[in-house]
Design an enzyme around this catalytic site. Sequence first.
Site, short mmCIF file in Angstrom:
data_model
loop_
_atom_site.label_atom_id
_atom_site.label_comp_id
_atom_site.label_asym_id
_atom_site.label_seq_id
_atom_site.Cartn_x
_atom_site.Cartn_y
_atom_site.Cartn_z
CB VAL A 11 57.66 36.96 37.18
CG1 VAL A 11 58.04 36.64 38.63
CG2 VAL A 11 56.15 36.88 37.00
CB THR A 121 52.34 30.89 38.33
OG1 THR A 121 52.39 32.25 38.79
CG2 THR A 121 51.04 30.26 38.78
CG PHE A 156 50.62 36.97 45.51
CD1 PHE A 156 49.54 36.16 45.20
CD2 PHE A 156 51.59 36.50 46.38
CE1 PHE A 156 49.42 34.90 45.76
CE2 PHE A 156 51.47 35.24 46.95
CZ PHE A 156 50.38 34.43 46.64
CG ASN A 219 46.20 34.42 39.89
OD1 ASN A 219 46.15 35.46 40.55
ND2 ASN A 219 47.23 34.11 39.14
CB CYS A 271 48.03 35.63 35.76
SG CYS A 271 49.70 36.30 35.88
CE LYS A 274 51.02 31.47 33.18
NZ LYS A 274 51.28 30.74 34.43
CE LYS A 332 45.82 45.08 34.91
NZ LYS A 332 46.19 44.55 36.24
NE ARG A 339 51.60 37.14 28.09
CZ ARG A 339 52.55 37.00 29.02
NH1 ARG A 339 53.19 35.85 29.13
NH2 ARG A 339 52.85 38.01 29.82
#
Length: 454
Positions: A11, A121, A156, A219, A271, A274, A332, A339
């Site tokens: 981030v 976050t 985001f 999320n 994201c 968690k 992805k 993770r």
Amino acid sequence: MKVTIIGSGYVGLVTGACLAEQGNNVFCLDLDPKKIEILNSGGVPIYEPGLKEMIERNRAAGRLQFSTDIAASVAHGDIQFIAVGTPPDEDGSADLQYVVAAARNIGRHMTTPKVIVDKSTVPVGTADKVQAAITEELEKRGLEPELCSVVSNPEFLKEGAAVEDFMRPDRIVIGTEATPAGLRAKEQMRKLYAPFNRNHERTYYMDVKSAELTKYAANAMLATRISFMNELANLADLVGADIESVRQGIGADSRIGFGFLYPGTGYGGSCFPKDVSALSKTAKEHGRELKILDAVEAVNEIQKYILVEKIEQRFGKDLSGMKFALWGLAFKPNTDDMREAPSRVIIAELVKRGATIVAYDPVAMPEAQHCLELDFAGNSDSLQKVSMVANPMNALNGCDALVIATEWKVFHTPDFDQVMQKLTRPIIFDGRNLYEPATMKELGIEYYGIGRHN
């Protein structure tokens, strides 16, 4: 404007590079000297399309710098973004130690008014903790706490499209308090984000706690859609329906839409897992159970085993002597993030049953190797059953079946004649539904998708 980014991870780097791209003078801090050394030598410690080029361009222009110097970082920025990690604690809550430590460092070194921005976050109420930590440090030094105001500005960013998401956001959420300091902070944030609102206003202003909750709510909603579709896909397998037809049928409803309605092997990454867990934990701390989110988590964990179950149904539980090609390791496409990646579960379970794995991923293999060494710590025999190759077709040589765990574009239209020649049996277990069952049948390939009825 002068901006400091505390934390040069995913981030922080994207935020810093994109703000520098808009002409701001950005100072990125990280306490990991190896990471800063990589960045100062022209490297980038994460994979994100377009990020390396943006960092190089802005470093050359003098708008972006990297350092481990805490005092210099606090002195630099009128706006201080906290973008450090918030890993899950043992009980599922967000671990805020790095956020609070960053706040204390700001309080120890600041001498002029600062806007402190929570970009990490964080659960509802974190801004209060950040304010308290800074206030405590300021009071130790005899300074007024009014020197700072804490803002919530959640990110985001989709991994694999983070630069695009930041530069062309669908919304910017800013939470401030209705105090004189809060109003000044709101004006500073409005000025900072003005370049992103030129075509139309994308910013939503609200109170701090609402902004904090908005990130988790977003999320959690997306994760819920994924688990919902995975449940339906598993039911489709049992009743003989085709989940792709179902997806199109419900996605055409404007109230539902098509986003995040793709079944597969479950969500992963840094994201969703968690954040869903942390939001559920926050609710429990306030005496409330979020039963839907608890179910979302449970479904997702089960779904990571779905391809292993299909392989067992086809070959039996004992896979000794069998070899599987695995396409895709990252959770992805367009990232090297391992993770919570479903591929880690698939590999561990197949190896446990006696199989060997030959894997390929366009960018995640170095990170995957590191993660597998952790997963198989103390079990070198199991680790030796997993190898990686530099070409997807080479992974197929002599394998009993192909398993697809990540939907990289390079896997969408392979040479199926070559696939069939290299595999000892023409069998594909497709965890991302990349191919049409009817087409596979015509080619003579035995095909197992998620909820795809032949």
